[in-house]
Design an enzyme around this catalytic site. Structure first.
Site, short mmCIF file in Angstrom:
data_model
loop_
_atom_site.label_atom_id
_atom_site.label_comp_id
_atom_site.label_asym_id
_atom_site.label_seq_id
_atom_site.Cartn_x
_atom_site.Cartn_y
_atom_site.Cartn_z
N HIS A 20 0.83 -1.21 0.00
CA HIS A 20 0.00 0.00 0.00
C HIS A 20 0.87 1.26 0.00
O HIS A 20 1.24 1.75 1.07
CB HIS A 20 -0.91 -0.01 1.23
CG HIS A 20 -1.78 -1.23 1.31
ND1 HIS A 20 -1.30 -2.46 1.72
CD2 HIS A 20 -3.09 -1.39 1.02
CE1 HIS A 20 -2.29 -3.34 1.69
NE2 HIS A 20 -3.38 -2.73 1.27
N HIS A 60 -2.31 -0.93 7.06
CA HIS A 60 -1.95 -1.23 5.67
C HIS A 60 -0.82 -0.33 5.20
O HIS A 60 -0.06 -0.69 4.31
CB HIS A 60 -3.18 -1.11 4.74
CG HIS A 60 -3.84 0.23 4.77
ND1 HIS A 60 -4.68 0.62 5.78
CD2 HIS A 60 -3.78 1.28 3.91
CE1 HIS A 60 -5.11 1.85 5.53
NE2 HIS A 60 -4.58 2.29 4.41
N GLY A 109 -3.86 -3.54 11.44
CA GLY A 109 -4.29 -4.05 10.15
C GLY A 109 -5.81 -4.17 10.13
O GLY A 109 -6.46 -3.65 9.22
N LEU A 111 -8.77 -2.61 10.72
CA LEU A 111 -8.96 -1.17 10.89
C LEU A 111 -9.76 -0.86 12.15
O LEU A 111 -10.70 -1.55 12.49
CB LEU A 111 -9.65 -0.58 9.66
CG LEU A 111 -8.84 -0.72 8.36
CD1 LEU A 111 -9.65 -0.26 7.16
CD2 LEU A 111 -7.54 0.06 8.44
N GLU A 396 -18.09 -3.85 24.63
CA GLU A 396 -17.30 -5.07 24.79
C GLU A 396 -16.05 -5.06 23.90
O GLU A 396 -14.96 -5.44 24.33
CB GLU A 396 -18.16 -6.31 24.46
CG GLU A 396 -19.31 -6.56 25.42
CD GLU A 396 -20.54 -5.73 25.10
OE1 GLU A 396 -20.55 -5.03 24.06
OE2 GLU A 396 -21.50 -5.77 25.89
N HIS A 458 -28.95 -15.03 25.28
CA HIS A 458 -27.91 -14.85 26.29
C HIS A 458 -27.17 -16.15 26.62
O HIS A 458 -26.23 -16.13 27.41
CB HIS A 458 -28.52 -14.28 27.57
CG HIS A 458 -28.80 -12.81 27.49
ND1 HIS A 458 -29.53 -12.25 26.45
CD2 HIS A 458 -28.46 -11.78 28.31
CE1 HIS A 458 -29.61 -10.95 26.64
NE2 HIS A 458 -28.97 -10.63 27.75
C1 LIG Z 1 -11.65 -4.40 9.72
C2 LIG Z 1 -11.08 -4.24 8.36
N1 LIG Z 1 -11.90 -4.25 7.31
C3 LIG Z 1 -11.40 -4.15 6.07
C4 LIG Z 1 -10.06 -4.05 5.85
C5 LIG Z 1 -9.51 -4.01 4.44
N2 LIG Z 1 -9.03 -2.65 4.16
C6 LIG Z 1 -7.75 -2.31 4.29
S1 LIG Z 1 -7.45 -0.71 3.98
C7 LIG Z 1 -9.07 -0.44 3.62
C8 LIG Z 1 -9.54 0.93 3.21
C9 LIG Z 1 -9.27 1.88 4.27
O1 LIG Z 1 -9.44 3.18 3.84
P1 LIG Z 1 -8.57 4.30 4.51
O2 LIG Z 1 -8.46 4.03 5.95
O3 LIG Z 1 -9.14 5.59 4.10
O4 LIG Z 1 -7.15 4.07 3.91
P2 LIG Z 1 -6.49 4.78 2.64
O5 LIG Z 1 -7.13 4.17 1.43
O6 LIG Z 1 -6.79 6.22 2.76
O7 LIG Z 1 -5.07 4.44 2.75
C10 LIG Z 1 -9.80 -1.60 3.76
C11 LIG Z 1 -11.25 -1.70 3.51
C12 LIG Z 1 -9.24 -4.05 6.98
N3 LIG Z 1 -7.91 -3.96 6.89
N4 LIG Z 1 -9.77 -4.11 8.23
#
Ligand SMILES: Cc1ncc(C[n+]2csc(CCOP(=O)(O)OP(=O)(O)O)c2C)c(N)n1
Ligand SMILES: [Mg+2]
Length: 648
Positions: A20, A60, A109, A111, A396, A458
């Site tokens: 990335h 990423h 990773g 997010l 949680e 539950h």
């Molecule tokens: C929980 C989760 N869902 C999906 C992903 C896959 N994913 C990685 S980066 C990304 C897009 C994130 O967008 P942004 O935070 O704006 O990053 P940018 O494109 O600006 O670098 C996704 C969907 C992930 N890493 N974690």
């Protein structure tokens, strides 16, 4: 200096043919300002206790942190590591891993979780500050987060907690580039992020993320403000790539040789791949020298402190001698209390929280049900960070992520409670905690249909099995008060992995009467041996151990010998020597029977395919517990005939 980050990032991604580049190129200016003027760190000692914590929540963009660490003078990653970005055995993994690089504070990773863990780090910092003072603990927690980190649901929980606790030393630099993978953020969100943070009690600032002076003034403002801060850094994703910048094409693919050549032209960057001109490299190394004096002064204060040894041991995660612990266990063994294991957990914690000051408890709004609060754990609040009990609220996932952050910060051992069924809500953080080798204890009560009237929403059914499949997580289901004490002891001893205690709401009779050895440490052990010729082996956990004993009594009365094995922790059992495992479970022609009030999935590995698995492979129901155990066949009357039939 920022262009050095850009070049390393695009070249490493190109060499790996995956990764990335957009995020590191977009945030290069912001990160360079942070490293050059604000971050307190010493590459010579990545684990310096009072360093600022930096969490790259947008994991990423891992090349950003790899470039920053390398350029500022850490031993790792080396340029060779960066050349091997994303390859087997490189410390520069696809996403930053805390167990590969000492300066990576958290594995990120998934997010949103990085930011949520940073909340826990900021809690730990204030807490330790309250106990050890500014001289020893006085640092900030910095986060770089992307649109995705802010969009994830956990962000709501995390910032709600941080705002409430007034964690003013936490600063989030938001890569406000308005791009995600699918394209513009317009595709999926119309949210006023700044207003949301403000509503959660945060200070919000904004800046042009490519204007050094503007970045500085926004950070100055954030540092000065008493609240946690969000800085919306308007950036261009892939900044420097003339044809691709500002588009999602730079998010997660190599730029390609042609575009990379154009970046070099655009930026005036003439150095070949993986080379940094000496003048710029020297400026970067100087950032790594910046906090040397501060570090040296801190070290002097530590050495002068009467509490140096205690502080250091605590930051290293060493447990103190467990005073009164042997006496407590002996007393339990003698008294044989009939008690719910959640109450037994409270009793054990009352002793442990008194002797282990690092323990910080909490619950996601189920304190009275999880029995997580003890006399030693007064509330940790914005007015009193010295407290040791967090009212996490109904959060949680946020709780479990914050617990990971606290554990990673060091100096504290967090435990937190909710109902076992809601481990589904915290599961992503339980998993990430296991991956990160973080010592946390998840106190999960109401662990079966035994919770009764609240009904199937539950009542966990598949949860024990689904948690046991997470690597490096100890799932413990103690059978009585003594086993609960033993499991707590084991959980605290796991310096590098999390534990989860599954505990009952309902009372259980005592089944263990000898506290001399911690038998739970073996994961499974012979609780009550057969007297008649052994033909059956009963393996049970938690509340079903006493049921297994009832079954044994009925079988023995019919002349059928049966062993009862208590298996509080399958993972620890699997770690025992093969001879021990075979000695306990082996035996020709013995019918092996598992009994657990949950899905039978997975029990075949201990009973074999020709064994008998007693459990609940459907959702529960709402009724008093005793009626439910009868309804779902978890009684000796229902089980004994099945065993007889199987024996033929
Ligand atoms: C929980 C989760 N869902 C999906 C992903 C896959 N994913 C990685 S980066 C990304 C897009 C994130 O967008 P942004 O935070 O704006 O990053 P940018 O494109 O600006 O670098 C996704 C969907 C992930 N890493 N974690
Ligand atoms: Mg984005």
């Amino acid at each position: 200096m920022a262009n050095a980050v850009r070049a390393l990032s695009m070249d490493a991604v190109q060499a790996a043919n995956s990764g990335h580049p957009g995020m590191p190129m977009g945030m290069a200016d912001v990160a360079t300002v942070l490293w050059s003027d604000y971050l307190k760190f010493d590459p010579a000692q990545p684990d310096w206790a009072d360093r600022d914590r930096f969490v790259l929540s947008a994991g990423h963009g891992s090349m950003l942190i790899y470039a920053l660490l390398h350029l500022s003078g850490y031993d790792q990653p080396t340029m060779d590591d960066i050349r091997n970005f994303r390859q087997l055995n490189s410390v520069c993994a696809g996403h930053p891993e805390n167990f590969l690089l000492p300066a990576v504070e958290a594995t990120t990773g998934p997010l949103g979780q990085g930011l949520a863990m940073a909340v826990g780090m900021a809690v730990a910092e204030r807490h330790l500050n309250a106990h050890y003072g500014d001289d020893l603990v006085d640092h900030r927690t910095w986060v770089i987060a992307g649109d995705g980190c802010l969009m994830e649901g956990i962000n709501h929980e995390a910032i709600g907690l941080a705002g409430h606790l007034k964690l003013g030393r936490m600063i989030v630099l938001w890569d406000d580039n308005r791009i995600t993978i699918d394209g513009s953020t317009d595709l999926s969100t119309s949210e006023d992020v700044a207003a949301r943070y403000a509503a959660a009690g945060w200070h919000v600032a904004a800046c042009n993320g490519h204007d050094v002076a503007a970045i500085r003034s926004a950070i100055d403002e954030a540092v000065a403000d008493e609240r946690p801060s969000l800085i919306a850094c308007r950036t261009v994703i892939g900044k420097g790539a003339p044809n691709l910048q500002g588009t999602s094409k730079t998010h997660g693919s190599p730029l390609g040789a042609t575009e990379i050549a154009l970046v070099r032209e655009t930026l005036g960057w003439t150095a070949p791949a993986f080379e940094v001109p000496e003048e710029i490299a020297a400026d970067w190394r100087a950032t790594g020298e910046r906090s040397k004096d501060v570090h040296a002064a801190w070290r002097q204060r530590l050495e002068a402190s009467e509490r140096a040894a205690e502080f250091t041991a605590r930051m290293h995660g060493e447990l103190p001698q467990l005073a009164d612990w042997a006496e407590y266990k002996a007393q339990v063994a003698a008294e044989r209390p009939k008690m719910a294991t959640r109450k037994a957990s409270e009793a054990a914690l009352s002793v442990l929280t008194q002797t282990v000051p690092a323990l910080i408890g909490g619950s996601a709004d189920l304190t009275g049900s999880n029995n997580t609060k003890t006399p030693s754990t007064t509330p940790l609040t914005a007015d009193d960070y010295a407290g040791r009990y967090l009212n996490y609220g109904i959060r949680e996932f946020g709780m479990a992520a914050a617990m990971n952050g606290m554990a990673l910060h060091g100096g504290v051992i967090p435990y937190g409670g909710t109902f076992l069924v809601f481990s589904d809500y915290s599961r992503p953080a339980i998993r990430l905690g296991a991956l990160q080798q973080a010592r946390t204890v998840h106190v999960m009560t109401h662990d079966s249909i035994g919770l009764g009237e609240d009904g199937p929403t539950h009542q966990p059914v598949e949860h024990l099995a689904s948690l046991r499949v997470i690597p490096d997580l100890l799932v413990m289901r103690p059978a009585d008060t003594l086993e609960t004490a033993e499991c707590w002891e084991l959980a605290l001893q796991q310096a590098d992995r999390p534990s989860l205690l599954a505990l009952t709401r309902q009372n259980l009779p005592a089944v263990r009467f000898d506290a001399a050895e911690n038998l739970c440490a073996k994961g499974a052990y012979l609780l009550k041996g057969a007297t008649a010729d052994r033909r059956v082996l009963l393996i049970a956990t938690g509340s079903e151990v006493s049921l297994a004993i009832e079954v044994q009594v009925a079988l023995e009365a019919a002349g059928i010998g049966a062993d009862v094995v208590s298996m509080p922790c399958a993972e620890l059992f699997m770690e025992q020597p093969a001879e021990y495992r075979a000695g306990l479970l082996g035996g020709e022609g013995v019918l092996r029977v598992s009994i657990e009030a949950g899905t039978t999935f997975g029990w075949e590995r201990f009973t074999g395919l020709d064994g008998l698995n007693i459990g609940i492979d459907q959702f529960g129901a709402s009724a008093p517990a005793e009626e439910l155990f009868a309804r779902f066949g978890l009684t000796a009357d229902a089980i004994v005939p099945q065993i007889m039939a199987k024996l033929g």
